[in-house]
Design an enzyme around this catalytic site. Structure first.
Site, PDB file in Angstrom:
ATOM      1  N   HIS A   1     -15.095   9.063 -16.051  1.00  0.00           N
ATOM      2  CA  HIS A   1     -14.204   8.110 -16.721  1.00  0.00           C
ATOM      3  C   HIS A   1     -14.441   6.694 -16.181  1.00  0.00           C
ATOM      4  O   HIS A   1     -14.674   5.756 -16.946  1.00  0.00           O
ATOM      5  CB  HIS A   1     -12.748   8.543 -16.496  1.00  0.00           C
ATOM      6  N   GLU A   2     -14.420   6.574 -14.871  1.00  0.00           N
ATOM      7  CA  GLU A   2     -14.598   5.237 -14.281  1.00  0.00           C
ATOM      8  C   GLU A   2     -16.007   4.712 -14.530  1.00  0.00           C
ATOM      9  O   GLU A   2     -16.197   3.528 -14.809  1.00  0.00           O
ATOM     10  CB  GLU A   2     -14.287   5.262 -12.783  1.00  0.00           C
TER      11      GLU A   2
ATOM     12  N   THR B   1      -0.574   4.379   4.644  1.00  0.00           N
ATOM     13  CA  THR B   1      -1.881   3.735   4.661  1.00  0.00           C
ATOM     14  C   THR B   1      -2.041   2.820   5.878  1.00  0.00           C
ATOM     15  O   THR B   1      -3.092   2.217   6.055  1.00  0.00           O
ATOM     16  CB  THR B   1      -2.123   2.903   3.385  1.00  0.00           C
ATOM     17  N   GLY B   2      -0.990   2.678   6.673  1.00  0.00           N
ATOM     18  CA  GLY B   2      -1.147   1.944   7.928  1.00  0.00           C
ATOM     19  C   GLY B   2      -0.545   0.551   7.935  1.00  0.00           C
ATOM     20  O   GLY B   2      -0.938  -0.283   8.741  1.00  0.00           O
ATOM     21  N   LYS B   3       0.440   0.296   7.086  1.00  0.00           N
ATOM     22  CA  LYS B   3       1.044  -1.035   7.055  1.00  0.00           C
ATOM     23  C   LYS B   3       1.768  -1.344   8.358  1.00  0.00           C
ATOM     24  O   LYS B   3       1.550  -2.391   8.981  1.00  0.00           O
ATOM     25  CB  LYS B   3       2.038  -1.132   5.882  1.00  0.00           C
TER      26      LYS B   3
ATOM     27  N   HIS C   1     -16.147   3.169 -17.922  1.00  0.00           N
ATOM     28  CA  HIS C   1     -15.660   1.783 -17.969  1.00  0.00           C
ATOM     29  C   HIS C   1     -16.743   0.830 -17.498  1.00  0.00           C
ATOM     30  O   HIS C   1     -17.028  -0.189 -18.122  1.00  0.00           O
ATOM     31  CB  HIS C   1     -14.471   1.587 -17.014  1.00  0.00           C
TER      32      HIS C   1
ATOM     33  N   GLY D   1       0.825  -1.198   0.000  1.00  0.00           N
ATOM     34  CA  GLY D   1       0.000   0.000   0.000  1.00  0.00           C
ATOM     35  C   GLY D   1       0.855   1.243   0.000  1.00  0.00           C
ATOM     36  O   GLY D   1       2.037   1.195   0.322  1.00  0.00           O
TER      37      GLY D   1
ATOM     38  N   ASP E   1      -5.101   2.705 -20.323  1.00  0.00           N
ATOM     39  CA  ASP E   1      -6.171   2.009 -21.040  1.00  0.00           C
ATOM     40  C   ASP E   1      -5.798   1.863 -22.511  1.00  0.00           C
ATOM     41  O   ASP E   1      -5.945   0.795 -23.106  1.00  0.00           O
ATOM     42  CB  ASP E   1      -7.479   2.810 -20.975  1.00  0.00           C
TER      43      ASP E   1
END
Ligand code: ADP
Ligand code: MG
Ligand code: ZN
Length: 621
Positions: free
Chosen positions: A428-429, A210-212, A432, A206, A504
């Protein structure tokens, strides 16, 4: 730092001081000696010639005064008396008569002895001290100087957990995966009685913050087993050969302590693709990595040691680490979405007085792209601001300002997404997703998100329904359409296009080219393979492509590829124009909550009935 450092420093000063004294002492001695140094043989000659007036014997050292008032020194052999030695050299008793030469023998003084001894020992102490100091610096503190080969892993036991799973928020999937690991370590019998195999390695992947590390600490707190923690960069230090032996040492300790967890933070420091990177020697890293692999492979199934590793850069990891039986579990820590951010804010707001005008939901909404570390930082900044302003509680204004600070701050590497950008990414998403759902042959959409992940603005998680070995032409065409759906949506909605589709386009182009040149799926060029690809197996990469066709065929291939792509693009646009209503609804939903999962998507746009994944249907006669 602490008093330890001060002590160390004063020792160094003392050593330097003593060293200077010794040097001065030495140079004086040296000077005295250089006045005129005679060998014992020369001295014997001078005595015989009657040149010597007086000899002071001070231990082995002889101070000479000549009849002409010159001065000099000489040395006698340590294990014979002075007179004996001279006699052996042919000096007669007569010649040693006090009338000829006065001989004085000094009793050995304590101080003379001490200083002589010190004079010999001090330089060694100094050199040793210097070495010690240099090694200390090189290793950045830590334990004694000579245990390079030992791992510097810190051992924690779960007895007094500082971090628990309650402190980790906004990444439910990752939490769940690791919770399973904890359960396994708590009650291995329960799992093993059912024949379940322990995961050997868990890889946390990550973006930074992010908290790893946090999640790994929570595991240590909850699992109730010993927890060894080391950072990948600590393996790789300036002394060659140390990394591998550290790994060995660490794993030996862990095996003796099993069940336990070994946490390797920032494993990319050692686990980089071997042979990759800029010049210099990678031997050290490679050896360390190899040793890790050897140790992991060497675990028996009943060695309850689980390796948890974390990395920001899964893309640079050596494929050997990712092979089955090593890090067989991968846990992705996504950037949190709005709900996730709210949950993280709740964790960090615990115990902090918030004014009534503070709404964590609104703050979560205002911080798209923030990771856990950013949010923690932001709350902290807000608290500082409020304190400086003499407030009793943190108010909304303080948060507003702290958000700006975090965005501007040096800590923040990824940028905040602007509202316009967010809107474009949402369409955009959505593009898809809707094209994929409109074509039954295309792979299924499982989750859409507009939160940046890696290089792309957002992502649409499209998974194939079944494992296939056969892919039909219609299926590839449908996938191409859905890949182009993002770009097509931008054009349909904004009449302009962005750079967000570059990945893409790359994939679509490759698919089209493969259809024509590898799969024989073009009617114009027929069922033929064009071009020979040489793969260097050990690198696993296509390196060269030999052209075995003519210039005019090359041109035809290009025309055909272009045709396939532009047809797919047109189809995508047609679909989106027709389903503009759903496109709008979905984009709105994405803007509102940043992620949309498949069940929510089902409500907006039900899945069309699949036609067996696009497999050809028998034509009726
Ligand atoms: P990473 O190791 O992924 O770079 P860290 O675990 O070091 O990130 O996170 C840094 C800090 O950010 C943590 O100590 C914690 O305070 C906060 N943080 C990050 N992620 C989360 C989360 N999911 N929930 C709560 N706090 C988090
Ligand atoms: Mg970390
Ligand atoms: Zn896209």
């Amino acid at each position: 730092m602490d008093s330890g450092t001060n002590n160390r420093q004063s020792i160094i000063y003392i050593l330097l001081f003593v060293g200077i004294i010794t040097l001065v002492f030495y140079s004086f001695r040296q000077q005295a000696i250089s006045s005129e140094e005679l060998t014992i043989g020369e001295l014997a000659q001078d005595i015989k010639s009657g040149l010597v007036k007086r000899i002071v014997v001070d231990e082995d050292e002889l101070k000479l005064t000549f009849k002409d008032d010159r001065e000099g020194t000489s040395q006698k052999e340590p294990d014979a008396t002075f007179v004996q030695q001279l006699r052996e050299l042919g000096v007669t008793a007569e010649e040693l008569n006090p009338e000829n030469v006065i001989i004085e023998i000094k009793p050995p003084g304590v101080w003379v002895g001490v200083i002589t001894v010190l004079g010999y020992i001090l330089p060694f102490i100094m050199i040793a001290g210097l070495f010690w100091f240099v090694f200390r610096q090189a290793r950045g503190g830590g334990s004694a100087a000579m245990n390079f080969g030992q791992s510097k892993a810190r051992k924690f036991t779960g007895d007094n957990p500082t971090v628990t799973f309650d402190d980790v928020a906004g990444i439910p999937e990752a939490k769940e995966e690791l919770f399973e690991v904890v359960e396994f370590l708590r009650e291995p019998e329960k799992f093993m009685s059912l024949g379940a195999r322990i995961p050997k390695g868990v890889l946390l992947m990550g973006a930074p913050g992010t908290g790893k590390t946090l999640l790994a600490k929570a595991v240590s707190g909850e699992a109730g087993v010993p927890f060894y923690s080391i950072s990948g960069s600590e393996f790789v230090e300036m002394f060659v050969g140390v990394g591998a032996s550290r790994v060995r040492d660490l794993f030996d300790k862990a095996k003796n302590d099993s069940p336990c967890i070994v946490f390797v933070d920032e494993i990319d420091a050692v686990g980089r693709h071997r042979g990759a990177g800029l010049g210099g020697s990678h031997d050290e890293r490679e050896q360390t990595l190899n040793q890790i692999l050897v140790e992991m492979d060497g675990f028996d199934t009943d060695t309850n040691v689980i390796i948890v590793a974390a990395t920001n850069r899964p893309d640079v990891l050596d494929p050997a680490l990712l092979r089955p039986g090593r890090f067989d579990r991968r846990v992705i820590l996504d950037r949190p979405d709005m709900r996730g951010r709210e949950a993280i804010l709740e964790v960090h707001a615990r115990g902090k007085p918030l004014a009534p005008d503070v709404d964590l939901k609104i703050l979560a909404k205002a911080t798209p792209g923030f990771v856990g570390a950013d949010l923690e930082n932001m709350i902290n900044e807000a608290a500082i601001l409020a304190a400086r302003r003499g407030k009793k509680a943190i108010e909304h204004d303080d948060f507003q300002e702290s958000i700006e600070r975090v965005i501007a701050g040096p800590e923040r590497k990824s940028r905040l997404i602007s509202d316009t950008e967010k809107q474009i990414i949402a369409y955009h998403e959505a593009g898809h997703a809707i094209t994929a759902r409109s074509l039954p042959e295309a792979d299924h959409v499982h989750k859409i998100s507009i939160i940046a992940r890696g290089q792309t603005g957002g992502y649409t998680l499209i998974l194939p329904e079944t494992d296939r070995t056969l892919v039909s032409r219609n299926k590839i065409l449908a996938d191409m359409v859905s890949l182009l759906g993002g770009r097509a949506a931008e054009e349909v909605v904004f009449s302009d296009i962005t750079s967000g589709a570059s990945n893409d386009l790359e994939r679509v182009t490759k698919m089209a080219r493969d259809m024509v040149t590898r799969l024989g799926m073009s009617s114009v060029l027929g069922p033929m393979v064009y071009g020979k690809k040489d793969e260097l197996i050990f690198l696993g990469k296509e390196l060269t492509e030999q052209r075995d066709y003519s210039e005019s065929v090359a041109e035809q291939i290009d025309i055909e590829v272009k045709q396939l792509v532009s047809d797919a693009y047109q189809r995508a646009k047609d679909i989106l124009i027709e389903r503009r209503d759903v496109l709008e609804i979905l984009a709105e939903k994405l803007l509102e909550q940043e992620t949309v999962d498949s069940s929510e998507l089902d409500k907006i746009f039900p899945v069309p009935t699949p036609k067996d994944g696009g497999m050809p249907v028998k034509n009726s006669k």
